[in-house]
Design a protein around this motif. Structure first.
Motif, short mmCIF file in Angstrom:
data_model
loop_
_atom_site.label_atom_id
_atom_site.label_comp_id
_atom_site.label_asym_id
_atom_site.label_seq_id
_atom_site.Cartn_x
_atom_site.Cartn_y
_atom_site.Cartn_z
N THR A 3 36.26 43.86 49.54
CA THR A 3 37.11 43.81 48.35
C THR A 3 36.77 45.00 47.46
N TRP A 7 38.26 40.48 40.36
CA TRP A 7 39.16 40.07 39.30
C TRP A 7 38.49 39.03 38.40
N GLY A 10 41.82 34.70 39.20
CA GLY A 10 42.81 34.65 40.27
C GLY A 10 43.65 33.40 40.11
N ILE A 35 45.09 38.36 38.43
CA ILE A 35 45.96 38.57 39.57
C ILE A 35 46.61 37.25 39.95
N LEU A 37 48.91 35.41 42.88
CA LEU A 37 49.23 35.53 44.31
C LEU A 37 50.34 34.55 44.66
N ILE A 197 40.32 38.78 48.29
CA ILE A 197 40.40 38.92 46.84
C ILE A 197 39.31 38.08 46.20
N GLN A 198 38.47 38.73 45.43
CA GLN A 198 37.35 38.06 44.79
C GLN A 198 37.65 37.89 43.30
N CYS A 199 37.38 36.70 42.77
CA CYS A 199 37.62 36.45 41.35
C CYS A 199 36.51 35.56 40.79
N LEU A 202 39.11 30.72 39.14
CA LEU A 202 40.23 30.48 40.04
C LEU A 202 41.08 29.34 39.50
#
Length: 466
Positions: A3, A7, A10, A35, A37, A197-199, A202
């Motif tokens: 990644t 973020w 997410g 972000i 999705l 995708i790392q956040c 969540l």
């Protein structure tokens, strides 16, 4: 897969819950890296061949634009926002009623700022009180609520305005399917084909089309689920004049009846005066729904509404979503999609065919397959629906006419929901679940409110340095 960006937040899903979570976060903390999705397309690229009048039948697009994309399943709805805690979700399980109403009013203010009407229909008028009394005299219960009807065409315009506002403030990834969620020491990893995708935080807003996927993810993450009810029934279509005295007073009349035969609850849902019956594609299964337009030029001569039978199951039943899909699959098996039957034919035990349908005084607004709904719906559901139609006939004479049309099946898919805090946070730290697909709401107003709740909790934690 590596990644490049970590973020702050997410958000899974761009239905109304995810949209309002993203909107509120960008408002409260403009510097956040957020972000969103979404498996479907953005509001400008969402296009259903049926809605675009390119075909009358579903062509089974790889990703259904009616169910997925910016705005979620609500994008092509007629945009009803109910100002109540009595129905539309289960937020009362988490917050006091007045706080929920404040959130719904806030959502409405935001919608108005993006072009929504300020006209509100109320059940508080003298005419509405007379209607409520008439319903009670016949053992029907009119749920009290103020409702705002945006109209299908206006709903899309408002969503486009919101999207144009948000796209410079948050990051969107459309056409993105998430295969898995991994827990990290300091956040979460969302696995997709294109990138991981790392956040840190969540927010899951999977929407109705993602309900089954979300339940599977919860099981893999060890989150215990609570069973929600299963709502299955038909969509009724009849001349608008039959319900005119009701819809002119209470646009979205929610009438609830408890059947004498089984003691089950049956309710009207999603009433569309002068509307159109439409299909929905839920993971390849065709179900039925309804729309209505504000523009008189786009209206029909019919009114349609759902009649839904609500059932709650006990152990060992764990999959309300799959149960609803199984019932819908029977309709698809027999008719290749949505079935239509005249009420009189149903009572006689006669299959509606093309010839019989052509004799109907009520002209269908959806091209569906004539058939026999008694071969699809369980007997208990069918008996409940018939009893409800006769009950409605007492306050709206003509409901039980021979030519009243029944489309099937209509299924409202709700996931089994995880255990949540008052801020809608799961047992996993900084992981939130919101909206219809997470089993917390079942309507636009409370879904949007749930997004605001989660966003404000995340913003508060970030401010506190958590």
């Amino acid at each position: 897969m590596s990644t490049e960006t970590i973020w702050d937040v997410g958000i899974i899903g761009c239905g109304i819950a995810g949209i309002y979570a993203g909107y509120e976060l960008s408002k409260l903390n403009p510097g956040l890296k957020v972000i969103l999705l979404e498996e479907g397309e953005d509001i400008d690229r969402r296009s259903c061949p049926i809605v675009a009048h390119k075909t009358k039948d579903c062509v089974s697009c790889a990703t259904c634009a009616i169910m997925r994309g910016f705005g979620g399943a609500g994008a092509y709805s007629d945009g009803k926002y109910n100002f109540t805690t009595e129905f539309g979700g289960w937020l009362r399980d988490y917050l006091p009623e007045e706080e929920i109403m404040d959130l719904i009013r806030y959502v409405d203010d935001v919608n108005v700022s993006f072009g929504a009407t300020e006209v509100v229909y109320s059940t508080e008028s003298e005419a509405a009180r007379k209607l409520e009394k008439k319903a009670l005299e016949n053992d029907l219960h009119l749920l009290q609520a103020r409702v705002k009807h945006l109209g299908t065409e206006n709903n899309l315009r408002i969503l486009k305005n919101i999207y144009d506002h948000m796209k410079t403030r948050v990051t969107f990834r459309f056409g993105t399917s998430i295969s898995g969620i991994k827990v990290l020491p300091d956040g979460y990893l969302l696995e997709t084909k294109a990138e991981d995708i790392q956040c840190r935080y969540l927010i899951a807003a999977p929407g109705r089309s993602g309900a089954e996927w979300f339940a599977e993810q919860c099981n893999q993450l060890g989150l215990d689920l609570l069973n929600n009810q299963v709502d299955i029934g038909v969509r009724v279509e009849l001349p608008a004049k039959v319900f005119e005295h009701i819809t002119d007073v209470v646009y979205e009349s929610k009438l609830v009846y408890r059947t004498k035969q089984y003691g089950d609850s049956v309710r009207t849902f999603c009433m569309n005066p002068y509307g159109h019956v439409v299909t929905e594609n839920v993971d390849g299964l065709m179900t039925v729904n309804g729309h209505s337009y504000s523009d008189p030029k786009l209206q029909s001569e019919n009114t349609n509404f759902a009649l839904l039978v609500s059932n709650r199951f006990t152990q060992p039943f764990k999959e309300p979503y799959k149960y609803g899909k199984h019932i819908a699959s029977l309709s698809n098996m027999l008719g290749g999609g949505v079935l239509i039957q005249r009420f009189g034919d149903l009572l006689r035990g006669t299959r509606t065919n093309e010839h019989r349908l052509s004799k109907s005084f009520v002209k269908p607004t959806l091209q569906a397959t004539p058939g026999d709904l008694s071969l699809v719906l369980p007997k208990r559901h069918m008996d409940n629906i018939i009893e409800m139609i006769y009950a409605l006939d007492k306050i709206a004479p003509g409901t039980a006419n021979y030519d009243t049309l029944l489309y099937g099946v209509e299924v409202k898919f709700y996931s089994s929901r995880p255990q949540l805090t008052a801020e809608l946070e799961t047992k996993l730290r900084n992981f939130y679940a919101i909206g219809d697909g997470a089993g917390i709401t079942r309507g636009l107003a409370q879904a949007a409110a749930s997004g605001v709740i989660a966003a404000r909790s995340v913003a508060g934690k970030l401010k506190a340095g958590e």
